[in-house]
Write a protein that holds these residues in place. Structure first.
Motif, short mmCIF file in Angstrom:
data_model
loop_
_atom_site.label_atom_id
_atom_site.label_comp_id
_atom_site.label_asym_id
_atom_site.label_seq_id
_atom_site.Cartn_x
_atom_site.Cartn_y
_atom_site.Cartn_z
N PRO A 73 0.79 -1.23 0.00
CA PRO A 73 0.00 0.00 0.00
C PRO A 73 0.83 1.29 0.00
O PRO A 73 0.42 2.29 -0.61
CB PRO A 73 -0.83 -0.09 1.28
N ILE A 74 1.97 1.28 0.65
CA ILE A 74 2.80 2.49 0.72
C ILE A 74 3.50 2.73 -0.61
O ILE A 74 3.50 3.86 -1.13
CB ILE A 74 3.80 2.41 1.90
N LYS A 75 4.06 1.68 -1.16
CA LYS A 75 4.68 1.83 -2.49
C LYS A 75 3.64 2.26 -3.51
O LYS A 75 3.92 3.05 -4.42
CB LYS A 75 5.34 0.52 -2.93
N LYS A 190 9.10 1.36 8.35
CA LYS A 190 10.29 0.80 7.71
C LYS A 190 10.15 0.86 6.19
O LYS A 190 11.10 1.20 5.47
CB LYS A 190 10.48 -0.67 8.14
N THR A 191 8.97 0.52 5.70
CA THR A 191 8.70 0.57 4.25
C THR A 191 8.83 2.00 3.74
O THR A 191 9.43 2.25 2.69
CB THR A 191 7.29 0.01 3.96
N LEU A 192 8.25 2.93 4.48
CA LEU A 192 8.32 4.35 4.10
C LEU A 192 9.77 4.83 4.02
O LEU A 192 10.17 5.47 3.05
CB LEU A 192 7.54 5.20 5.12
N LEU A 193 10.56 4.51 5.02
CA LEU A 193 11.96 4.96 5.06
C LEU A 193 12.77 4.39 3.90
O LEU A 193 13.63 5.05 3.34
CB LEU A 193 12.62 4.62 6.39
N ASN A 194 12.46 3.15 3.51
CA ASN A 194 13.13 2.57 2.34
C ASN A 194 12.81 3.33 1.07
O ASN A 194 13.64 3.43 0.16
CB ASN A 194 12.71 1.10 2.16
N ILE A 195 11.61 3.88 0.99
CA ILE A 195 11.19 4.63 -0.20
C ILE A 195 11.79 6.04 -0.20
O ILE A 195 12.37 6.48 -1.19
CB ILE A 195 9.64 4.70 -0.31
N VAL A 196 11.67 6.75 0.92
CA VAL A 196 12.10 8.16 0.95
C VAL A 196 13.62 8.32 0.98
O VAL A 196 14.15 9.36 0.62
CB VAL A 196 11.47 8.96 2.11
N ARG A 197 14.33 7.28 1.37
CA ARG A 197 15.81 7.37 1.40
C ARG A 197 16.46 7.06 0.07
O ARG A 197 17.66 7.23 -0.11
CB ARG A 197 16.36 6.42 2.48
N LYS A 198 15.69 6.53 -0.90
CA LYS A 198 16.25 6.15 -2.20
C LYS A 198 16.60 7.39 -3.01
O LYS A 198 15.95 8.40 -2.93
CB LYS A 198 15.26 5.28 -2.98
#
Length: 198
Positions: A73-75, A190-198
């Motif tokens: 859902p976040i992606k 955790k999912t959000l941080l993986n997205i915004v740190r890319k």
């Protein structure tokens, strides 16, 4: 021909603005006579209205395509934001603001249609996020849906967010991160941080 006019007009309006593009400009770009455009759209107002809902329909199709891809859902919401931004040419000419200023009735109709088309999409995203453990179980789905829609639809408000201070793409990124942080579980964060740190 009608579809081609809508495609060219939407491209020019999004890149250059609703106010500055004339029927002459569109005819010239297409290599057709202005009379041909008027045969399908008797006034610029009618063309602006048709173009607005043509673009909205394309965005709706994009959202449906992303939703059918079964991302988490976040992606999913970040992918939708990115693809819609591309379709809106990153809103170079501030089309929402221009529509609101010069064509307020069309802008009002657009807001109503946007709410209708996005409401179910946001609700489904929230329900799936809760079910899959990305979003907290205690959130009020109807309320969060309304918070999200009212927020995302008002980012182009120049009184709140002056263009010389705030870049619309940055506002969208910040708003989406704010929204997800407010409703996420630890797994969601955790999912959000993986997205915004890319």
């Amino acid at each position: 021909m009608k579809e081609k006019i809508l495609e060219k007009a939407s491209d020019m309006f999004l890149n250059l603005g609703f106010k500055s593009v004339t029927m002459d400009d569109i005819a010239h770009e297409m290599g057709i006579s202005k009379k041909t455009i008027y045969a399908h759209f008797p006034t610029k107002l009618k063309l602006v209205q048709a173009t607005t809902f043509f673009v909205l329909e394309k965005i709706h199709e994009t959202i449906c395509t992303v939703c059918s891809a079964n991302h988490d859902p976040i992606k999913e919401i970040f992918t939708i934001k990115s693809m819609v931004n591309d379709q809106l040419k990153n809103e170079k000419s501030s089309p929402s603001y221009q529509l609101q200023k010069y064509y307020p009735k069309i802008f009002k109709q657009l807001k109503e249609k946007q709410f209708e088309s996005l409401n179910l999409c946001v609700e489904d995203n929230l329900k799936r996020g809760i079910k899959e453990g990305y979003y907290r179980k205690d959130i009020d789905i109807d309320l969060i849906t309304r918070f999200y829609l009212s927020g995302i639809m008002n980012l182009s408000n120049r009184e709140f967010f002056p263009a010389e201070t705030y870049k619309l793409s940055d506002l969208k990124d910040a708003f989406l991160e704010y929204h997800v942080r407010a409703i996420s579980t630890e797994k969601g964060l955790k999912t959000l941080l993986n997205i915004v740190r890319k």
